[in-house]
Scaffold this motif. Structure first.
Motif, mmCIF file in Angstrom:
data_model
loop_
_atom_site.group_PDB
_atom_site.id
_atom_site.type_symbol
_atom_site.label_atom_id
_atom_site.label_comp_id
_atom_site.label_asym_id
_atom_site.label_seq_id
_atom_site.Cartn_x
_atom_site.Cartn_y
_atom_site.Cartn_z
ATOM 1 N N ILE A 172 -11.290 -9.720 17.221
ATOM 2 C CA ILE A 172 -10.767 -9.433 15.879
ATOM 3 C C ILE A 172 -9.391 -10.067 15.726
ATOM 4 O O ILE A 172 -8.458 -9.730 16.463
ATOM 5 C CB ILE A 172 -10.671 -7.916 15.640
ATOM 6 C CG1 ILE A 172 -12.046 -7.262 15.785
ATOM 7 C CG2 ILE A 172 -10.083 -7.620 14.259
ATOM 8 C CD1 ILE A 172 -12.011 -5.763 15.716
ATOM 9 N N THR A 173 -9.256 -10.982 14.772
ATOM 10 C CA THR A 173 -7.967 -11.628 14.556
ATOM 11 C C THR A 173 -6.978 -10.648 13.913
ATOM 12 O O THR A 173 -7.369 -9.622 13.350
ATOM 13 C CB THR A 173 -8.097 -12.869 13.660
ATOM 14 O OG1 THR A 173 -8.492 -12.446 12.348
ATOM 15 C CG2 THR A 173 -9.092 -13.864 14.224
ATOM 16 N N VAL A 174 -5.713 -11.006 13.998
ATOM 17 C CA VAL A 174 -4.683 -10.209 13.331
ATOM 18 C C VAL A 174 -4.946 -10.171 11.828
ATOM 19 O O VAL A 174 -4.790 -9.120 11.191
ATOM 20 C CB VAL A 174 -3.281 -10.781 13.632
ATOM 21 C CG1 VAL A 174 -2.213 -10.120 12.764
ATOM 22 C CG2 VAL A 174 -2.948 -10.604 15.111
ATOM 23 N N ALA A 175 -5.374 -11.294 11.254
ATOM 24 C CA ALA A 175 -5.692 -11.329 9.826
ATOM 25 C C ALA A 175 -6.827 -10.368 9.485
ATOM 26 O O ALA A 175 -6.773 -9.646 8.479
ATOM 27 C CB ALA A 175 -6.066 -12.753 9.413
ATOM 28 N N GLU A 176 -7.860 -10.325 10.323
ATOM 29 C CA GLU A 176 -8.978 -9.404 10.098
ATOM 30 C C GLU A 176 -8.534 -7.960 10.254
ATOM 31 O O GLU A 176 -8.965 -7.079 9.492
ATOM 32 C CB GLU A 176 -10.108 -9.720 11.069
ATOM 33 C CG GLU A 176 -10.825 -11.026 10.777
ATOM 34 C CD GLU A 176 -11.781 -11.446 11.878
ATOM 35 O OE1 GLU A 176 -12.757 -12.140 11.573
ATOM 36 O OE2 GLU A 176 -11.556 -11.077 13.056
ATOM 37 N N ALA A 177 -7.671 -7.691 11.217
ATOM 38 C CA ALA A 177 -7.157 -6.331 11.409
ATOM 39 C C ALA A 177 -6.376 -5.875 10.182
ATOM 40 O O ALA A 177 -6.494 -4.721 9.749
ATOM 41 C CB ALA A 177 -6.274 -6.267 12.658
#
Length: 216
Positions: A172-177
């Motif tokens: 999970i990317t930071v953007a997705e988080a």
């Protein structure tokens, strides 16, 4: 293999900052460090947090922000946002939120650092730049920056490479988080997927657990 670079290293101490007719204390004004600096399990040497509830500590020892993001805000708002404008400790190159994952482990100088959560922009960024809506815009773009926990203490400095040693298990990317945390139409499955990531910070785990309960 993903790799980036540390463009600058910054530290600061709490200073008075005017906000909505009163004075608050903030260490958001950080100065660039030219020499190497020691990074402990809770912060960089000489970096002092005014609000230890929301900044610093094992899960949020080091705040990083991608230098590439600043041009967006400069163009959107029409005022200059040079590196360091958001009070980060490490200004990075090549490590934006859409490629960095929660749980990623990096080697930087002598240090081993692990991404623990996105940075949550607060009113002190608004106070510094005299823009009340700035924290909202940061959340909306997903250009928040992120925090590292320190797995191995040591020395680092500007110019060091940031070399990925291990990817976050959840993918999970930071953007997705950020999207999972702030979106109103996120699903229970998406929240649960982020909660499974063992590297996620305690504070984000607590908030997301509450959000998941509201979906029940």
């Amino acid at each position: 293999m993903l790799a980036g670079k540390i463009e600058s290293v910054r530290i600061g101490t709490p200073k008075p900052l005017p906000y909505r007719g009163k004075m608050i204390q903030s260490a958001i004004f950080k100065e660039a460090v030219q020499d190497s600096i020691y990074v402990s399990s809770t912060n960089l040497e000489g970096d002092v947090q005014a609000d230890t509830k929301h900044h610093g500590g094992p899960d949020k020892a080091v705040c990083a922000y991608a230098a590439e993001n600043y041009s967006f805000f400069t163009e959107k708002i029409g005022q200059a946002f040079p590196n360091g404008s958001f009070g980060e400790n490490l200004t990075t190159i090549g490590l934006r939120e859409d490629v960095i994952m929660i749980g990623d482990i990096f080697s930087i100088g002598e240090c081993t650092l692990q991404v623990s959560q996105p940075r949550e922009p607060c009113y002190k960024i608004a106070a510094r730049h005299k823009l009340v809506q700035l924290p909202v815009w940061i959340k909306q773009t997903g250009y928040t920056g992120y925090y590292f926990r320190v797995l191995k203490e040591g020395i680092l400095q500007a110019g060091d490479s940031a070399i990925l040693k291990e990817r976050g298990a959840g993918g999970i990317t930071v953007a997705e988080a950020n999207a999972i945390m702030y979106s109103s139409d996120v699903t229970s499955e998406q929240i649960s997927r982020l909660l499974i990531e063992e590297a996620l910070s305690a504070s984000w785990r607590k908030q997301l657990t509450k959000k998941l309960a509201s979906h029940a």
